[in-house]
Write a protein that holds these residues in place. Sequence first.
Motif, short mmCIF file in Angstrom:
data_model
loop_
_atom_site.label_atom_id
_atom_site.label_comp_id
_atom_site.label_asym_id
_atom_site.label_seq_id
_atom_site.Cartn_x
_atom_site.Cartn_y
_atom_site.Cartn_z
N LEU A 246 0.81 -1.22 0.00
CA LEU A 246 0.00 0.00 0.00
C LEU A 246 0.84 1.28 0.00
N ASP A 247 2.07 1.18 0.49
CA ASP A 247 2.93 2.37 0.46
C ASP A 247 3.23 2.82 -0.96
N SER A 248 3.02 1.95 -1.93
CA SER A 248 3.25 2.32 -3.34
C SER A 248 2.25 3.38 -3.80
N ILE A 249 1.13 3.52 -3.09
CA ILE A 249 0.16 4.57 -3.42
C ILE A 249 0.04 5.56 -2.26
N GLY A 250 1.01 5.53 -1.37
CA GLY A 250 1.03 6.50 -0.27
C GLY A 250 -0.04 6.29 0.77
#
Length: 299
Positions: A246-250
């Motif tokens: 999920l960190d890939s979309i902040g």
Amino acid sequence: MKKVLSILSYVLCLAVVLSTVFFPKEKESEVQPTVVRVWNVDTFEGGKGSRTAFLKKCAKIAQGKTSCRYLVTSYTKEGAIDAKQRGEVPDILSFGIGLDVFLENTLALNGTFIGGQIDGKTYAVPWCRGGYYLFSLTDFEGEGECAISCGGDNLTEVSAAMSDITGKCLPSLTAYVQFLNGEFAYLLGTQRDICRFSARGVSVQSKELIAYNDLYQYCSVLTQDKWEECRLFLEVLFSDEVQNTLDSIGMKSVFQDGKNDATAYTTSVFLSDQARGELRSLASKNERDKMLANFIKKV
């Protein structure tokens, strides 16, 4: 005469054989795979990238486990409401606060997150979250005015009131720019601003405001006929394999490794436009008791 009939019979037989060879009988229709329609509606700013694109990657993983096909489509809030008024609803809805019109179509799910519950039953579960943050270019010791980033259907004003912060509400990008220009000492923003600072290479001090949060992207199931196919999609979406990215979309995970990563209070994702207006009004007057009694729920 018999010879003529014999020749005609031969010609007819030959025609039948040739028609079979060159014009074969159509194959029976192949069984078409089940298609699950997934709508993603963003009612608040995310971090970076696209939540719809993220769900499409999730759909590819799910499709590797079944013959079902998942069609992920992005809708605006207005487009989704218009489609519903025309009798169209998805099989799975990914959405934030502001789409209470779909409540009547949602099915009960396993889960206990208070923001998606009505009368003790869960109709929506958050698959990712953002958060409210207080930013400063220096530190949090000095005095100064705060820009409050407002926009979308989320209730930044409530976060401010619950965190004892006063300031001026401005559109999201305006608040960000004026804060950087030194017009405000502080900025009450969201995960979107973290990504903006990072992209621009700006160093800021920040602290997450944990008193209240409504920046949750939920999912609901709206069709019983495709229940198993929908269940599989949600199983993949909530898997650690997917949640860890999920960190890939902040954005952040709400439930991971059995832990509830949530703030103290939230409100129902099914809160109506009128109720949100009333809640904003109470927040502007800092009437916490009324907010807690009528709108805000402990997570």
